[in-house]
Scaffold this motif. Structure first.
Motif, PDB file in Angstrom:
ATOM      1  N   PHE A   1       0.750  -1.143  -0.058  1.00 53.18           N
ATOM      2  CA  PHE A   1       0.117   0.029   0.084  1.00 53.18           C
ATOM      3  C   PHE A   1       0.864   1.353  -0.042  1.00 53.18           C
ATOM      4  N   PHE A   2       0.420   2.235  -0.609  1.00 59.00           N
ATOM      5  CA  PHE A   2       1.194   3.532  -0.625  1.00 59.00           C
ATOM      6  C   PHE A   2       0.102   4.625  -0.202  1.00 59.00           C
ATOM      7  N   LEU A   3       0.600   5.559   0.474  1.00 63.50           N
ATOM      8  CA  LEU A   3      -0.335   6.678   1.055  1.00 63.50           C
ATOM      9  C   LEU A   3       0.426   7.834   0.559  1.00 63.50           C
ATOM     10  N   GLN A   4      -0.113   8.532  -0.390  1.00 64.70           N
ATOM     11  CA  GLN A   4       0.393   9.772  -0.708  1.00 64.70           C
ATOM     12  C   GLN A   4       0.023  11.284  -0.144  1.00 64.70           C
ATOM     13  N   GLU A   5       0.942  11.833   0.487  1.00 62.81           N
ATOM     14  CA  GLU A   5       0.376  12.967   1.157  1.00 62.81           C
ATOM     15  C   GLU A   5       0.618  14.298   0.294  1.00 62.81           C
ATOM     16  N   LYS A   6       1.648  14.414  -0.475  1.00 62.07           N
ATOM     17  CA  LYS A   6       1.692  15.652  -1.477  1.00 62.07           C
ATOM     18  C   LYS A   6       2.466  15.091  -2.442  1.00 62.07           C
ATOM     19  N   GLY A   7       2.172  16.036  -3.614  1.00 64.27           N
ATOM     20  CA  GLY A   7       3.194  15.783  -4.900  1.00 64.27           C
ATOM     21  C   GLY A   7       2.599  15.008  -5.726  1.00 64.27           C
ATOM     22  N   THR A   8       3.135  14.592  -6.851  1.00 65.26           N
ATOM     23  CA  THR A   8       2.603  13.754  -8.091  1.00 65.26           C
ATOM     24  C   THR A   8       3.213  12.682  -8.426  1.00 65.26           C
ATOM     25  N   THR A   9       2.422  11.721  -8.423  1.00 68.00           N
ATOM     26  CA  THR A   9       3.008  10.104  -8.680  1.00 68.00           C
ATOM     27  C   THR A   9       2.455   9.526  -9.826  1.00 68.00           C
ATOM     28  N   THR A  10       3.318   9.154 -10.876  1.00 70.23           N
ATOM     29  CA  THR A  10       2.782   8.468 -11.972  1.00 70.23           C
ATOM     30  C   THR A  10       3.055   6.869 -12.083  1.00 70.23           C
ATOM     31  N   GLY A  11       2.299   5.976 -12.226  1.00 68.17           N
ATOM     32  CA  GLY A  11       2.887   4.781 -12.279  1.00 68.17           C
ATOM     33  C   GLY A  11       1.993   3.651 -13.364  1.00 68.17           C
ATOM     34  N   GLU A  12       2.036   2.435 -13.184  1.00 68.90           N
ATOM     35  CA  GLU A  12       1.363   1.691 -13.974  1.00 68.90           C
ATOM     36  C   GLU A  12       0.919   0.395 -13.242  1.00 68.90           C
ATOM     37  N   ILE A  13      -0.133  -0.131 -13.369  1.00 69.98           N
ATOM     38  CA  ILE A  13      -0.605  -1.734 -12.936  1.00 69.98           C
ATOM     39  C   ILE A  13      -1.265  -2.309 -14.121  1.00 69.98           C
ATOM     40  N   ASP A  14      -0.860  -3.186 -14.410  1.00 71.42           N
ATOM     41  CA  ASP A  14      -1.474  -3.899 -15.390  1.00 71.42           C
ATOM     42  C   ASP A  14      -1.778  -3.530 -16.783  1.00 71.42           C
ATOM     43  N   PHE A  15      -0.855  -2.640 -17.101  1.00 72.95           N
ATOM     44  CA  PHE A  15      -0.857  -1.848 -18.667  1.00 72.95           C
ATOM     45  C   PHE A  15      -1.849  -0.591 -18.416  1.00 72.95           C
ATOM     46  N   GLN A  16      -2.199  -0.218 -17.211  1.00 77.85           N
ATOM     47  CA  GLN A  16      -2.972   0.841 -17.136  1.00 77.85           C
ATOM     48  C   GLN A  16      -2.053   1.926 -16.252  1.00 77.85           C
TER      49      GLN A  16
ATOM     50  N   PHE B   1      -1.561   5.459 -14.221  1.00 80.20           N
ATOM     51  CA  PHE B   1      -2.414   6.185 -13.370  1.00 80.20           C
ATOM     52  C   PHE B   1      -1.363   7.539 -12.904  1.00 80.20           C
ATOM     53  N   LYS B   2      -2.250   8.627 -12.562  1.00 81.90           N
ATOM     54  CA  LYS B   2      -1.371   9.842 -12.076  1.00 81.90           C
ATOM     55  C   LYS B   2      -2.152  10.193 -10.831  1.00 81.90           C
ATOM     56  N   ILE B   3      -1.447  10.436  -9.751  1.00 80.34           N
ATOM     57  CA  ILE B   3      -2.076  10.930  -8.563  1.00 80.34           C
ATOM     58  C   ILE B   3      -1.296  12.312  -8.211  1.00 80.34           C
ATOM     59  N   GLU B   4      -2.538  13.458  -8.184  1.00 81.11           N
ATOM     60  CA  GLU B   4      -1.974  14.470  -7.998  1.00 81.11           C
ATOM     61  C   GLU B   4      -2.666  15.167  -6.656  1.00 81.11           C
ATOM     62  N   HIS B   5      -2.934  14.092  -5.628  1.00 86.44           N
ATOM     63  CA  HIS B   5      -3.747  14.604  -4.483  1.00 86.44           C
ATOM     64  C   HIS B   5      -3.474  13.514  -3.362  1.00 86.44           C
ATOM     65  N   SER B   6      -4.115  13.869  -2.423  1.00 89.31           N
ATOM     66  CA  SER B   6      -3.998  12.934  -1.184  1.00 89.31           C
ATOM     67  C   SER B   6      -4.661  11.550  -1.596  1.00 89.31           C
ATOM     68  N   ALA B   7      -4.281  10.242  -1.655  1.00 91.08           N
ATOM     69  CA  ALA B   7      -4.648   9.112  -2.053  1.00 91.08           C
ATOM     70  C   ALA B   7      -3.887   7.898  -1.491  1.00 91.08           C
ATOM     71  N   VAL B   8      -4.604   6.800  -1.665  1.00 90.29           N
ATOM     72  CA  VAL B   8      -4.044   5.527  -1.222  1.00 90.29           C
ATOM     73  C   VAL B   8      -4.169   4.648  -2.521  1.00 90.29           C
ATOM     74  N   VAL B   9      -2.945   3.859  -2.626  1.00 87.22           N
ATOM     75  CA  VAL B   9      -2.960   2.824  -3.760  1.00 87.22           C
ATOM     76  C   VAL B   9      -2.531   1.550  -3.140  1.00 87.22           C
ATOM     77  N   TYR B  10      -3.555   0.607  -3.627  1.00 90.35           N
ATOM     78  CA  TYR B  10      -3.137  -0.718  -3.070  1.00 90.35           C
ATOM     79  C   TYR B  10      -2.847  -1.641  -4.482  1.00 90.35           C
ATOM     80  N   VAL B  11      -1.799  -2.673  -4.275  1.00 82.28           N
ATOM     81  CA  VAL B  11      -1.397  -3.597  -5.204  1.00 82.28           C
ATOM     82  C   VAL B  11      -1.524  -4.807  -4.702  1.00 82.28           C
ATOM     83  N   HIS B  12      -2.208  -5.699  -5.651  1.00 80.57           N
ATOM     84  CA  HIS B  12      -2.250  -7.094  -5.182  1.00 80.57           C
ATOM     85  C   HIS B  12      -1.088  -7.891  -5.561  1.00 80.57           C
ATOM     86  N   PRO B  13      -0.659  -9.032  -4.662  1.00 78.99           N
ATOM     87  CA  PRO B  13       0.409  -9.624  -5.318  1.00 78.99           C
ATOM     88  C   PRO B  13       0.372 -10.344  -6.684  1.00 78.99           C
TER      89      PRO B  13
END
Length: 285
Positions: free
Chosen positions: A48-63, A65-77
């Motif tokens: 799990f990732f909890l973003q407090e500030k900033g911008t994160t760009t990532g990819e999960i299964d070819f999709q 995503f870009k996070i520009e706010h407070s958010a949580v990301v969960y990645v399954h094994p």
């Protein structure tokens, strides 16, 4: 010479953290420590990732995503993922193995997979952030007699808080129709058996209903028939192997339960509108 990848790279809990539970905080200055996370891979743990500030760009299964706010990301094994870029980021992360994850939470996480990054309202972000801070403090008190139990319980509470936010986005069990219930059960069985079970009738038999009724339930709930979901799950795994391993199409077909690899190739082409090799060349990692 590049090392041949016989399968999708897997980051293990032991190699990454040396224990069944890990939690910490990082800022953009620390991101070189995440170099390995910027290569496509699977983990053998829940992260799990909890973003407090900033911008994160990532990819999960070819999709992407870009996070520009407070958010949580969960990645399954099971999911193949990578981090692509960071900008002025501060985030917390926690990882937990299947062995240390509460069985009820493991079941809930299966139900929300695949999960997309989830924006958090200010109040719940504050609650989760405070829980993370407490977990980090507990993780630093390794002299405590009940250290592992305390860390395990506190991190599972954190997982439960996040899972509850994801579940709030879907129908509650009280509002599920019979069609919804059967579709949910089918998807759970599909995830465990897609390599060995390919026919809708076999899924219906497992659920003690006819294949026609199962198809009615699934199509009513999702808009697509049972066969579509079976094919999509197989093709997703094929895409992962084509992009993140060096296995041949014939080897991939065999791994996914197809002895007749020309048939598998035709199926892939039908579903994706391109051949397996074209897809591999287009998406070289």
């Amino acid at each position: 010479m590049l090392k041949k990848r016989t399968s999708i790279p897997v980051h293990t809990m032991a190699d990454s953290f040396g224990a069944g539970i890990a939690i910490g905080k990082a800022s953009v200055e620390d991101m070189p420590a995440f170099d390995t996370a910027m290569q496509s891979h699977r983990d053998d743990y829940h992260i799990f990732f909890l973003q407090e500030k900033g911008t994160t760009t990532g990819e999960i299964d070819f999709q992407q995503f870009k996070i520009e706010h407070s958010a949580v990301v969960y990645v399954h094994p099971n999911q193949v993922h990578r981090l692509i870029a960071f900008e002025n980021v501060t985030l917390s992360f926690w990882a937990i193995s299947n062995e240390d994850l509460h069985p009820e939470y493991m079941k809930l996480l299966e139900e929300i997979t695949p999960a997309k990054p989830l924006a958090l309202e200010k109040e719940i972000f504050s609650v989760i952030s405070e829980a993370v801070s407490l977990c980090i403090k507990i993780s630093e008190r390794n002299h405590e007699k009940l250290y592992h139990a305390l860390l395990k319980d506190s991190c599972n509470t954190l997982v439960g808080l996040v899972a509850s936010q994801y579940l709030a986005q879907v129908k509650s069990a009280d509002t599920l129709s019979r069609f919804d219930v059967m579709t949910k059960a089918f998807k759970a069985i599909l995830e465990r058996n897609f390599i060995t079970v390919k026919k809708p009738a076999e899924y219906g038999q497992t659920l003690h209903i006819s294949s026609s009724y199962l198809n009615e339930c699934v199509k009513n709930t999702t808009g697509y028939p049972v066969t579509h979901h079976i094919q999509q799950r197989i093709i997703l795994e094929a895409k992962r192997l084509l992009c993140y391993s060096d296995k041949s199409v014939k080897e991939i077909a065999s791994e996914l339960g197809y002895d007749d690899y020309p048939y598998f190739s035709r199926l892939f082409t039908k579903v994706t509108a391109m051949t397996p090799l074209t897809f591999r060349n287009k998406n070289l990692n």
